[in-house]
Design a protein around this motif. Structure first.
Motif, PDB file in Angstrom:
ATOM      1  N   GLY A 116      -0.425  10.652  78.424  1.00 27.92           N
ATOM      2  CA  GLY A 116      -0.083  10.027  77.643  1.00 27.92           C
ATOM      3  C   GLY A 116       1.326  10.231  76.822  1.00 27.92           C
ATOM      4  N   MET A 117       1.519  11.579  76.622  1.00 31.26           N
ATOM      5  CA  MET A 117       2.675  12.117  76.419  1.00 31.26           C
ATOM      6  C   MET A 117       3.919  11.523  76.896  1.00 31.26           C
ATOM      7  SD  MET A 117       5.417  14.479  76.840  1.00 31.26           S
ATOM      8  CE  MET A 117       4.666  15.382  78.011  1.00 31.26           C
ATOM      9  N   SER A 118       3.907  11.477  78.289  1.00 30.72           N
ATOM     10  CA  SER A 118       4.900  10.919  78.992  1.00 30.72           C
ATOM     11  C   SER A 118       5.619   9.642  78.465  1.00 30.72           C
ATOM     12  CB  SER A 118       4.565  10.871  80.609  1.00 30.72           C
ATOM     13  OG  SER A 118       3.792   9.722  80.929  1.00 30.72           O
ATOM     14  N   SER A 119       4.628   8.737  78.123  1.00 32.84           N
ATOM     15  CA  SER A 119       5.082   7.547  77.634  1.00 32.84           C
ATOM     16  C   SER A 119       5.478   7.517  76.052  1.00 32.84           C
ATOM     17  CB  SER A 119       4.204   6.270  78.122  1.00 32.84           C
ATOM     18  OG  SER A 119       2.981   6.258  77.619  1.00 32.84           O
ATOM     19  N   TRP A 120       4.340   8.327  75.427  1.00 26.72           N
ATOM     20  CA  TRP A 120       4.747   8.190  73.981  1.00 26.72           C
ATOM     21  C   TRP A 120       6.075   8.969  73.807  1.00 26.72           C
ATOM     22  CZ3 TRP A 120       0.799   6.881  70.384  1.00 26.72           C
ATOM     23  CH2 TRP A 120       1.203   7.020  69.054  1.00 26.72           C
ATOM     24  N   ALA A 121       6.531   9.882  74.285  1.00 25.16           N
ATOM     25  CA  ALA A 121       7.838  10.670  74.260  1.00 25.16           C
ATOM     26  C   ALA A 121       8.810   9.745  74.743  1.00 25.16           C
ATOM     27  CB  ALA A 121       7.777  11.868  74.759  1.00 25.16           C
ATOM     28  N   ALA A 122       8.720   9.010  75.771  1.00 21.73           N
ATOM     29  CA  ALA A 122       9.703   8.004  76.283  1.00 21.73           C
ATOM     30  C   ALA A 122      10.080   6.939  75.243  1.00 21.73           C
ATOM     31  CB  ALA A 122       9.349   7.500  77.714  1.00 21.73           C
ATOM     32  N   TYR A 123       8.937   6.358  74.566  1.00 20.13           N
ATOM     33  CA  TYR A 123       9.221   5.355  73.779  1.00 20.13           C
ATOM     34  C   TYR A 123       9.811   5.628  72.681  1.00 20.13           C
ATOM     35  CZ  TYR A 123       6.031   2.159  76.778  1.00 20.13           C
ATOM     36  OH  TYR A 123       5.455   1.638  77.554  1.00 20.13           O
ATOM     37  N   GLN A 124       9.262   6.859  72.021  1.00 19.69           N
ATOM     38  CA  GLN A 124       9.641   7.118  70.571  1.00 19.69           C
ATOM     39  C   GLN A 124      10.934   7.987  70.582  1.00 19.69           C
ATOM     40  OE1 GLN A 124       8.025   5.351  68.826  1.00 19.69           O
ATOM     41  NE2 GLN A 124       6.592   6.648  67.685  1.00 19.69           N
ATOM     42  N   GLU A 125      11.018   9.099  71.478  1.00 24.55           N
ATOM     43  CA  GLU A 125      12.043  10.032  71.359  1.00 24.55           C
ATOM     44  C   GLU A 125      13.280   9.432  72.396  1.00 24.55           C
ATOM     45  OE1 GLU A 125      12.216  12.907  69.849  1.00 24.55           O
ATOM     46  OE2 GLU A 125      10.411  12.849  68.947  1.00 24.55           O
ATOM     47  N   ARG A 126      13.366   8.880  73.271  1.00 30.41           N
ATOM     48  CA  ARG A 126      14.257   8.475  73.991  1.00 30.41           C
ATOM     49  C   ARG A 126      14.846   6.826  73.797  1.00 30.41           C
ATOM     50  NH1 ARG A 126      17.643  11.724  75.420  1.00 30.41           N
ATOM     51  NH2 ARG A 126      17.960  11.416  77.747  1.00 30.41           N
ATOM     52  N   LYS A 128      13.330   4.860  71.919  1.00 29.86           N
ATOM     53  CA  LYS A 128      13.335   4.448  70.259  1.00 29.86           C
ATOM     54  C   LYS A 128      12.964   2.968  70.108  1.00 29.86           C
ATOM     55  CE  LYS A 128      15.615   7.966  69.085  1.00 29.86           C
ATOM     56  NZ  LYS A 128      14.732   9.254  68.435  1.00 29.86           N
ATOM     57  N   LEU A 129      11.620   2.673  70.798  1.00 33.18           N
ATOM     58  CA  LEU A 129      11.030   1.366  70.900  1.00 33.18           C
ATOM     59  C   LEU A 129      10.877   0.592  69.341  1.00 33.18           C
ATOM     60  CD1 LEU A 129       9.400  -1.010  72.038  1.00 33.18           C
ATOM     61  CD2 LEU A 129       7.058   0.666  72.032  1.00 33.18           C
ATOM     62  N   ARG A 130      11.140  -0.578  69.145  1.00 32.88           N
ATOM     63  CA  ARG A 130      11.061  -1.159  68.177  1.00 32.88           C
ATOM     64  C   ARG A 130       9.988  -2.226  68.248  1.00 32.88           C
ATOM     65  NH1 ARG A 130      16.602  -0.202  68.390  1.00 32.88           N
ATOM     66  NH2 ARG A 130      17.109  -2.352  69.400  1.00 32.88           N
ATOM     67  N   SER A 131       9.242  -2.489  67.171  1.00 36.12           N
ATOM     68  CA  SER A 131       8.277  -3.695  67.268  1.00 36.12           C
ATOM     69  C   SER A 131       9.036  -5.045  67.660  1.00 36.12           C
ATOM     70  CB  SER A 131       7.379  -3.766  65.895  1.00 36.12           C
ATOM     71  OG  SER A 131       6.739  -4.720  65.803  1.00 36.12           O
ATOM     72  N   GLY A 132       8.334  -5.506  68.479  1.00 38.92           N
ATOM     73  CA  GLY A 132       8.661  -6.833  69.006  1.00 38.92           C
ATOM     74  C   GLY A 132       9.515  -6.789  70.275  1.00 38.92           C
ATOM     75  N   GLU A 133       9.711  -5.565  70.734  1.00 39.45           N
ATOM     76  CA  GLU A 133      10.583  -5.704  72.038  1.00 39.45           C
ATOM     77  C   GLU A 133       9.743  -5.812  73.249  1.00 39.45           C
ATOM     78  OE1 GLU A 133      14.359  -3.077  71.076  1.00 39.45           O
ATOM     79  OE2 GLU A 133      12.634  -1.634  71.407  1.00 39.45           O
ATOM     80  N   THR A 134      10.513  -6.019  74.379  1.00 41.94           N
ATOM     81  CA  THR A 134       9.615  -6.078  75.634  1.00 41.94           C
ATOM     82  C   THR A 134      10.041  -4.946  76.551  1.00 41.94           C
ATOM     83  OG1 THR A 134      10.015  -8.362  75.792  1.00 41.94           O
ATOM     84  CG2 THR A 134       9.732  -7.439  77.784  1.00 41.94           C
ATOM     85  N   LEU A 155       2.206   0.672  70.067  1.00 43.36           N
ATOM     86  CA  LEU A 155       3.778   0.887  69.156  1.00 43.36           C
ATOM     87  C   LEU A 155       4.251  -0.363  68.831  1.00 43.36           C
ATOM     88  CD1 LEU A 155       4.899   4.081  71.064  1.00 43.36           C
ATOM     89  CD2 LEU A 155       3.734   3.967  68.928  1.00 43.36           C
ATOM     90  N   GLY A 156       4.033  -1.551  69.236  1.00 44.93           N
ATOM     91  CA  GLY A 156       4.224  -2.746  68.717  1.00 44.93           C
ATOM     92  C   GLY A 156       5.185  -3.612  69.673  1.00 44.93           C
ATOM     93  N   ILE A 232      19.777  -2.412  77.761  1.00 47.50           N
ATOM     94  CA  ILE A 232      18.568  -2.274  78.477  1.00 47.50           C
ATOM     95  C   ILE A 232      18.340  -0.863  78.496  1.00 47.50           C
ATOM     96  CG2 ILE A 232      17.335  -2.357  80.550  1.00 47.50           C
ATOM     97  CD1 ILE A 232      18.725  -5.131  81.265  1.00 47.50           C
ATOM     98  N   ARG A 233      17.334  -0.231  77.909  1.00 46.89           N
ATOM     99  CA  ARG A 233      17.392   1.281  77.991  1.00 46.89           C
ATOM    100  C   ARG A 233      16.304   1.457  79.043  1.00 46.89           C
ATOM    101  NH1 ARG A 233      15.977  -1.442  73.108  1.00 46.89           N
ATOM    102  NH2 ARG A 233      14.639   0.369  71.947  1.00 46.89           N
ATOM    103  N   TYR A 234      16.926   2.308  80.189  1.00 49.98           N
ATOM    104  CA  TYR A 234      16.114   2.313  81.175  1.00 49.98           C
ATOM    105  C   TYR A 234      15.599   4.005  81.199  1.00 49.98           C
ATOM    106  CZ  TYR A 234      14.715   2.055  86.190  1.00 49.98           C
ATOM    107  OH  TYR A 234      13.826   2.299  87.322  1.00 49.98           O
ATOM    108  N   VAL A 235      14.492   4.319  80.990  1.00 50.92           N
ATOM    109  CA  VAL A 235      13.950   5.635  80.855  1.00 50.92           C
ATOM    110  C   VAL A 235      13.388   6.078  82.139  1.00 50.92           C
ATOM    111  CG1 VAL A 235      12.850   7.275  79.484  1.00 50.92           C
ATOM    112  CG2 VAL A 235      13.710   5.213  78.306  1.00 50.92           C
ATOM    113  N   GLN A 236      13.773   7.208  82.794  1.00 55.32           N
ATOM    114  CA  GLN A 236      13.202   7.673  84.007  1.00 55.32           C
ATOM    115  C   GLN A 236      12.412   8.681  83.773  1.00 55.32           C
ATOM    116  OE1 GLN A 236      12.922  10.191  86.704  1.00 55.32           O
ATOM    117  NE2 GLN A 236      11.905   8.567  87.455  1.00 55.32           N
TER     118      GLN A 236
END
Length: 321
Positions: A116-126, A128-134, A155-156, A232-236
């Motif tokens: 779970g941390m792998s995506s939570w950190a990718a979204y939040q830390e790298r 920077k996912l904003r509500s309403g995004e794809t 996370l929205g 486009i933010r591409y997170v590996q």
């Protein structure tokens, strides 16, 4: 104390005796109750992970759940080598312990923390996912990918696109929040067309658990079909399908793709721990689903090779509760 011990690189951990850790002044002694196998744990045990050491023997495991001397239940991460989490006791820096919510049980906490941390950190830390995004998740049918779909929604994210090879698992993702699923069994041309269709409609973030050919196709499709100068933010995150790709330089010059990684080293440890704490607090309110099976630590040698990406193997340590 009893522990799961790696005697040499590439060997399956064995159950045996290991000298108990003695905590230093800034460490806490944790009586461990549960610890789970993850991709990074298996990779480190084999000596192939970039964060692996070469000190043998060592106790396998990077994180777990247990109790402190004062009775508090905690999730902990990264005991100092040669110690690991799959043992009766672990000495861990206080800053690397997170108190668990009362409503979250030990097995679920141990199972969900790393994937779970792998995506939570990718979204939040790298990203920077904003509500309403794809969000597009490449490799969404494994444990981490399934959680990435659920967490994106929590996370929205307004739209979630999921890729994977297993048709049945892809179908299941629709019930977890995926709006579009793309099977990775198509030929290269058809797959690139499927990717271009999604990028033409707009994709803000890609979370990639696979790398390899599908990642190469994704990046090329994004460059060809992405809207002009729309980032486009591409997170590996993982490389299950291969450690390397061949990427034409024009892909990055001709598009607004930001290519980045997420993991140990790209995010400071205190931020990773904070992301994990946020995840654990959200697990019950978010109703995150994760499949797991429990196995006694004494059966580690038999259970290790049977672990797969569909259910998390959680070792229960007798006496740690």
């Amino acid at each position: 104390m009893k522990a799961a011990i790696v005697l040499d690189a590439g060997r399956v951990p064995v159950f045996g005796d290991f000298k108990a850790p003695v905590p230093s002044a800034d460490e806490k002694l944790v009586s461990v109750s549960a610890a789970a196998i993850s991709q990074v744990v298996k990779s480190r045990a084999s000596g192939k992970h970039y964060s692996s050491g070469n000190q043998f023997p060592f106790i396998v495991g990077i994180d777990g759940v247990g109790r402190l001397d004062d009775g508090r239940r905690v999730y902990f991460v990264l005991p100092n080598a040669p110690y690991g989490s799959m043992a009766e006791l672990a000495a861990v820096r206080s800053a690397q312990c997170v108190e668990l919510p009362e409503e979250l049980d030990d097995v679920t906490a141990a199972a969900i923390a790393n994937p779970g941390m792998s995506s939570w950190a990718a979204y939040q830390e790298r990203a920077k996912l904003r509500s309403g995004e794809t969000v597009l998740i490449n490799g969404a049918t494994g444990t981490s990918g399934r959680l990435a779909v659920q967490i994106a929604r929590y996370l929205g994210a307004s739209k979630v696109i999921a890729t994977g090879r297993n048709a049945d698992s892809l179908k299941d993702l629709e019930g977890l929040g995926a709006d579009v699923t793309i099977p990775l069994v198509q030929d290269k041309s058809a797959l690139e067309d499927a990717f271009k269709e999604q990028f033409a409609s707009g994709v803000d973030i890609v979370i990639d658990y696979l790398w390899g050919e599908s990642a190469q196709s994704l990046l090329i499709a994004a460059a060809k079909a992405g809207k002009d100068a729309v980032p486009i933010r591409y997170v590996q995150v993982g490389s299950i399908s291969g450690a390397e790709i061949s990427l034409p330089s024009a892909v990055l010059r001709s598009s607004a793709i930001t290519l980045m990684g997420s993991g140990i080293g790209s995010i400071a440890l205190d931020r990773i721990i904070n992301a994990t704490a946020e995840l654990l607090r959200a697990t019950v309110p978010g109703n995150f689903k994760i499949a797991s099976k429990t196995v006694p630590l004494s059966d580690v040698e038999n259970a290790w090779p049977l672990d797969d990406s569909n259910r998390r193997t959680v070792f229960e340590i007798v006496g740690g509760a």
